[in-house]
Scaffold this motif. Structure first.
Motif, PDB file in Angstrom:
ATOM      1  N   ASP A  11      -2.221  10.886  -1.261  1.00 12.25           N
ATOM      2  CA  ASP A  11      -2.406   9.886  -0.200  1.00 12.25           C
ATOM      3  C   ASP A  11      -1.438  10.150   0.946  1.00 12.25           C
ATOM      4  O   ASP A  11      -1.810  10.114   2.122  1.00 12.25           O
ATOM      5  CB  ASP A  11      -2.160   8.465  -0.739  1.00 12.25           C
ATOM      6  N   LEU A  12      -0.191  10.395   0.580  1.00 15.82           N
ATOM      7  CA  LEU A  12       0.860  10.605   1.586  1.00 15.82           C
ATOM      8  C   LEU A  12       0.648  11.889   2.352  1.00 15.82           C
ATOM      9  O   LEU A  12       0.826  11.953   3.575  1.00 15.82           O
ATOM     10  CB  LEU A  12       2.235  10.596   0.910  1.00 15.82           C
ATOM     11  N   MET A  13       0.262  12.951   1.647  1.00 20.39           N
ATOM     12  CA  MET A  13       0.101  14.245   2.306  1.00 20.39           C
ATOM     13  C   MET A  13      -1.142  14.304   3.200  1.00 20.39           C
ATOM     14  O   MET A  13      -1.313  15.252   3.960  1.00 20.39           O
ATOM     15  CB  MET A  13       0.070  15.362   1.259  1.00 20.39           C
ATOM     16  N   SER A  14      -1.963  13.271   3.138  1.00 18.69           N
ATOM     17  CA  SER A  14      -3.101  13.206   4.053  1.00 18.69           C
ATOM     18  C   SER A  14      -2.678  12.712   5.433  1.00 18.69           C
ATOM     19  O   SER A  14      -3.452  12.784   6.392  1.00 18.69           O
ATOM     20  CB  SER A  14      -4.181  12.264   3.488  1.00 18.69           C
ATOM     21  N   GLU A  31       7.634  17.967   0.544  1.00 22.27           N
ATOM     22  CA  GLU A  31       8.980  17.439   0.336  1.00 22.27           C
ATOM     23  C   GLU A  31       9.088  15.979   0.766  1.00 22.27           C
ATOM     24  O   GLU A  31       9.716  15.167   0.092  1.00 22.27           O
ATOM     25  CB  GLU A  31      10.005  18.288   1.097  1.00 22.27           C
ATOM     26  N   VAL A  32       8.481  15.650   1.920  1.00 24.04           N
ATOM     27  CA  VAL A  32       8.526  14.275   2.417  1.00 24.04           C
ATOM     28  C   VAL A  32       7.784  13.347   1.465  1.00 24.04           C
ATOM     29  O   VAL A  32       8.276  12.267   1.095  1.00 24.04           O
ATOM     30  CB  VAL A  32       7.928  14.181   3.842  1.00 24.04           C
ATOM     31  N   ALA A  33       6.589  13.760   1.044  1.00 22.49           N
ATOM     32  CA  ALA A  33       5.790  12.941   0.133  1.00 22.49           C
ATOM     33  C   ALA A  33       6.523  12.706  -1.184  1.00 22.49           C
ATOM     34  O   ALA A  33       6.562  11.586  -1.712  1.00 22.49           O
ATOM     35  CB  ALA A  33       4.441  13.615  -0.119  1.00 22.49           C
ATOM     36  N   LYS A  34       7.117  13.746  -1.701  1.00 17.72           N
ATOM     37  CA  LYS A  34       7.857  13.653  -2.961  1.00 17.72           C
ATOM     38  C   LYS A  34       9.025  12.679  -2.836  1.00 17.72           C
ATOM     39  O   LYS A  34       9.275  11.860  -3.729  1.00 17.72           O
ATOM     40  CB  LYS A  34       8.381  15.042  -3.348  1.00 17.72           C
ATOM     41  N   SER A  35       9.741  12.754  -1.721  1.00 10.70           N
ATOM     42  CA  SER A  35      10.881  11.871  -1.481  1.00 10.70           C
ATOM     43  C   SER A  35      10.446  10.404  -1.438  1.00 10.70           C
ATOM     44  O   SER A  35      11.101   9.526  -2.001  1.00 10.70           O
ATOM     45  CB  SER A  35      11.571  12.253  -0.169  1.00 10.70           C
ATOM     46  N   ASN A  85       0.832  -1.214   0.000  1.00  7.50           N
ATOM     47  CA  ASN A  85       0.000   0.000   0.000  1.00  7.50           C
ATOM     48  C   ASN A  85       0.862   1.257   0.000  1.00  7.50           C
ATOM     49  O   ASN A  85       0.562   2.240  -0.694  1.00  7.50           O
ATOM     50  CB  ASN A  85      -0.908   0.018   1.228  1.00  7.50           C
ATOM     51  N   LEU A  86       1.922   1.226   0.775  1.00  8.84           N
ATOM     52  CA  LEU A  86       2.812   2.391   0.858  1.00  8.84           C
ATOM     53  C   LEU A  86       3.517   2.628  -0.469  1.00  8.84           C
ATOM     54  O   LEU A  86       3.633   3.769  -0.930  1.00  8.84           O
ATOM     55  CB  LEU A  86       3.843   2.201   1.976  1.00  8.84           C
ATOM     56  N   MET A  87       3.970   1.546  -1.105  1.00 13.40           N
ATOM     57  CA  MET A  87       4.697   1.678  -2.367  1.00 13.40           C
ATOM     58  C   MET A  87       3.811   2.227  -3.479  1.00 13.40           C
ATOM     59  O   MET A  87       4.293   2.880  -4.406  1.00 13.40           O
ATOM     60  CB  MET A  87       5.298   0.329  -2.773  1.00 13.40           C
ATOM     61  N   LYS A  88       2.509   2.001  -3.370  1.00 13.99           N
ATOM     62  CA  LYS A  88       1.581   2.467  -4.403  1.00 13.99           C
ATOM     63  C   LYS A  88       0.964   3.828  -4.072  1.00 13.99           C
ATOM     64  O   LYS A  88       0.219   4.388  -4.882  1.00 13.99           O
ATOM     65  CB  LYS A  88       0.454   1.436  -4.579  1.00 13.99           C
TER      66      LYS A  88
END
Length: 688
Positions: free
Chosen positions: A561-564, A571-575, A553-556
């Motif tokens: 999704d991450l910024m939620s 920056e973290v989400a992009k990385s 789930n994390l890899m996809k």
């Protein structure tokens, strides 16, 4: 000292020459410090020169001359300001560098007063601010004159600039009914200073303009106050702490503590950390207390000032040529020194980041021998024009890695060499890359030897996969023998492979092999952290594991999704997205899973623990002693709280450790609740 050899035949000529040389050196450094506000040596080195001269003059009093630096305070005023005589001299203080010297000061005071050694003398103690001493002359409550200390007897008229400092009242008022009437005349002494945040801001602006940065807040304050144009001073956020009085007409203070308690009642600012102590032992305890608080204060201090409290004793004790007998400055270990930059090497980090590291002539800073210091990045080197062979000012505060603040360009000989930043990786030769929005050059080679060693160590670390016995030497031996080319290879090693390593017998090889096998059963959070994704620490890894439940789930996960996730910014989400899109990283993850790595469920400790931090948001800055910051963040999450990497009005607590960064300054500005490590531990129900 003409004809010294004939005049003092009983004194060795080398002593006479040394005294002469010391005086010349000190006068030059006085000029640099007091007139140009641009020292070329550190305070610690200056103190050492002065102490050596004083010791020689005490041993050979015949060599003392009226113009010796030991017989006066500072240097003549700079041209451009009107000279102002002080009604009473503004003397400098003798320094004490250790506890024994403070105890000796106490003994001298008692001896001079004819008191027994067991007598208890009351002292006032206060932080020694790293600023510029000034005198404020008030007549009938109105500010008539502001002057620098100058040489202690004659200062510089900086009244126009003094008036731009908002914390200095233009008119004294009685803010307390019990306050004495304001005297017809009172000369107030204080220290003008810049806080750390403003100091950093001014230096960044100077570097951008191609101007040399100020060495420390004291020089920045002096440079700001001694501007011929007051409008320049007004732009700098200078502040003041008043600490005493000179000439006073119409009122008689009995103690120094009375002075400190009365000045605020008339609108004058004093340091809230001032204290009255019963004896010298309590003064020494105060010194240790201030040394611990030093890093968390918003301004620089370099020691404490100890003064006899009873002002009638000041008259009995009197003064020496340049300092009073009733006070002493008990200094901290210096955090800044000058030394020589011998060479620069370039290190490759876990993420491929290239960091220039200065190789220094060994020097002691704060009780630690320092031989290396960070130079940050290429832009830092270029902006400051640092060169190999330079004499440089080096700073070490708390447990922070030492860094070079600035080169001392005045000491250049012409033999210095430009620092050439590499275009290729110093380890593998791959062409370096730099993103447009970053200041850091990186080696893009995923198999680069240097970054591979760092990746292995991070992967095996206690907070990650926790492979006991896999240290730097073992990591290098595994890579050097071609046994490991990426972290996944660790799980394909056989017992006999470890027996090929130097220093490995059967038992040691078996222990490491079993530790690697044991690490196959781990938690998803630890695995995410072990992967070494930029900007993803232990606490962030726990948040991601909790949110996405599975590695797939994390890899996809998309950017949105991450910024939620609470605490995940752009920056973290992009990385994270870029890491999992990388084919090399995908291959390593596949091999790790194929090797048998499985994820156990995190123990739901939250259900057993009262969510005492529910609804509270924390920010951490500075180094903690009892745990890492990631561990502290994990504890907050476990107790139902939230963690943020950004300071805002939505933050409830800012936890400050040693050597805090800009987050601390921003928290002060916003008026947020700031607590230290001990208070944080109490809050979460733990003891240090």
């Amino acid at each position: 000292m003409p004809e010294e050899k004939k005049e003092y035949p009983h004194i060795p000529q080398e002593i006479i020459e040394r005294v002469k040389k010391l005086r010349e050196e000190i006068e030059y450094h006085n000029y640099r410090y007091y007139v140009l506000d641009s020292p070329v040596i550190s305070d610690a080195e200056y103190d050492a020169l002065m102490r050596e001269l004083k010791e020689l003059e005490e041993k050979y009093p015949e060599l003392i001359t009226p113009d010796s630096p030991t017989q006066r305070v500072g240097f003549k005023p700079a041209e451009g300001f009107k000279e102002v005589p002080h009604a009473e001299p503004m003397l400098s203080l003798d320094d004490a560098m250790d506890e024994n010297e403070v105890l000796e000061f106490d003994k001298r005071v008692k001896k001079f007063l004819g008191l027994p050694e067991e007598a208890q003398i009351e002292y006032t103690v206060e932080p020694k601010i790293d600023g510029l001493a000034v005198e404020l002359v008030y007549e009938d409550g109105t500010l008539k004159l502001g002057a620098t200390r100058g040489d202690g007897y004659v200062g510089e008229d900086v009244t126009a600039n003094i008036k731009t400092i908002k914390s200095i009242p233009l008119k004294l008022k009685k803010f307390d009914e019990d306050a004495p009437e304001i005297p017809p005349r009172i000369d107030v002494r204080g220290e003008v200073y810049l806080n750390k945040e403003e100091f950093e801001k001014i230096n960044q602006e100077r570097i951008k303009k191609g101007e040399p940065p100020f060495a420390n807040p004291r020089n920045a304050a002096a440079g700001s106050l001694r501007q011929l144009d007051p409008s320049v001073t007004a732009k700098r956020k200078l502040d003041i702490f008043c600490y005493g009085v000179g000439k006073v007409e119409g009122y008689n203070f009995k103690t120094q503590w009375e002075v400190l308690q009365t000045l605020p009642k008339w609108g004058l600012k004093i340091n809230p950390l001032v204290k009255l102590v019963k004896n010298i032992r309590e003064a020494i305890d105060y010194h240790h207390e201030m040394e611990k608080k030093r890093q968390e204060l918003p301004y620089e201090i370099d020691g404490i000032v100890i003064k006899v409290n009873d002002l009638s004793l000041w008259e009995k004790l009197g003064t020496k040529a340049r300092s009073p007998r009733y006070a002493i400055a008990y200094k901290f270990q210096p955090t800044q020194v000058t030394t020589k930059l011998l060479n620069v090497v370039f290190q490759v980090g876990r993420t491929g980041a290239i960091t220039p590291v200065a190789i220094l002539q060994p020097v002691q800073i704060g009780g630690v021998i320092v031989e290396r210091a960070t130079l940050h990045n290429e832009d830092y080197i270029k902006n400051l024009d640092i060169r190999i062979g330079d004499w440089v000012l080096v700073q070490r505060a708390g447990d922070v890695i030492p860094q070079i603040i600035m080169p001392i360009k005045e000491r250049r000989t012409g033999d210095e060499k430009e620092i050439k930043f590499p275009t290729e990786c110093p380890r593998c030769g791959t062409k370096l890359v730099k993103k447009p929005d970053e200041a850091v050059w990186r080696c893009p080679n995923p198999n680069c030897y240097a970054s591979l060693i760092r990746k292995i160590l991070h992967f095996a670390s206690r907070l990650a996969m926790n492979i006991e016995g896999l240290g730097e030497k073992v990591a290098k031996d595994l890579v050097d023998r071609g046994l490991v080319e990426n972290v996944a290879d660790l799980y394909y090693l056989r017992l006999e492979d470890f027996l090929r390593l130097p220093g490995f017998a059967y038992k040691k090889a078996k222990n490491l092999y079993e530790a690697i096998q044991k690490s196959k059963k781990n938690t998803l959070a630890r695995f995410i952290y072990a992967l070494g994704i930029r900007h993803v620490g232990e606490a962030m890894a726990q948040l991601l594991a909790k949110k996405f439940k599975t590695l797939d789930n994390l890899m996809k996960a998309s950017m949105s999704d991450l910024m939620s996730v609470e605490g995940v910014g752009y920056e973290v989400a992009k990385s994270i997205v870029e890491f999992f899109k990388n084919e090399h990283n995908q291959e390593i993850i596949k091999r790790l899973l194929d090797a048998g790595i499985t994820f156990e469920e995190e123990e739901e400790k939250q259900e057993e623990v009262t969510p005492k931090l529910e609804g509270l948001t924390f920010v951490f800055t500075g180094a903690l002693k009892s745990m890492t910051r990631d561990q502290a963040k994990a504890k907050v999450l476990q107790l139902g709280g939230k963690v943020s990497d950004h300071v805002s009005k939505n933050v409830d607590y800012v936890v400050v450790g040693e050597a805090p960064g800009s987050k601390y300054q921003k928290a002060l500005k916003l008026g947020l609740k700031i607590i230290n490590e001990e208070e944080f531990l109490k809050l979460i129900g733990e003891t240090q």
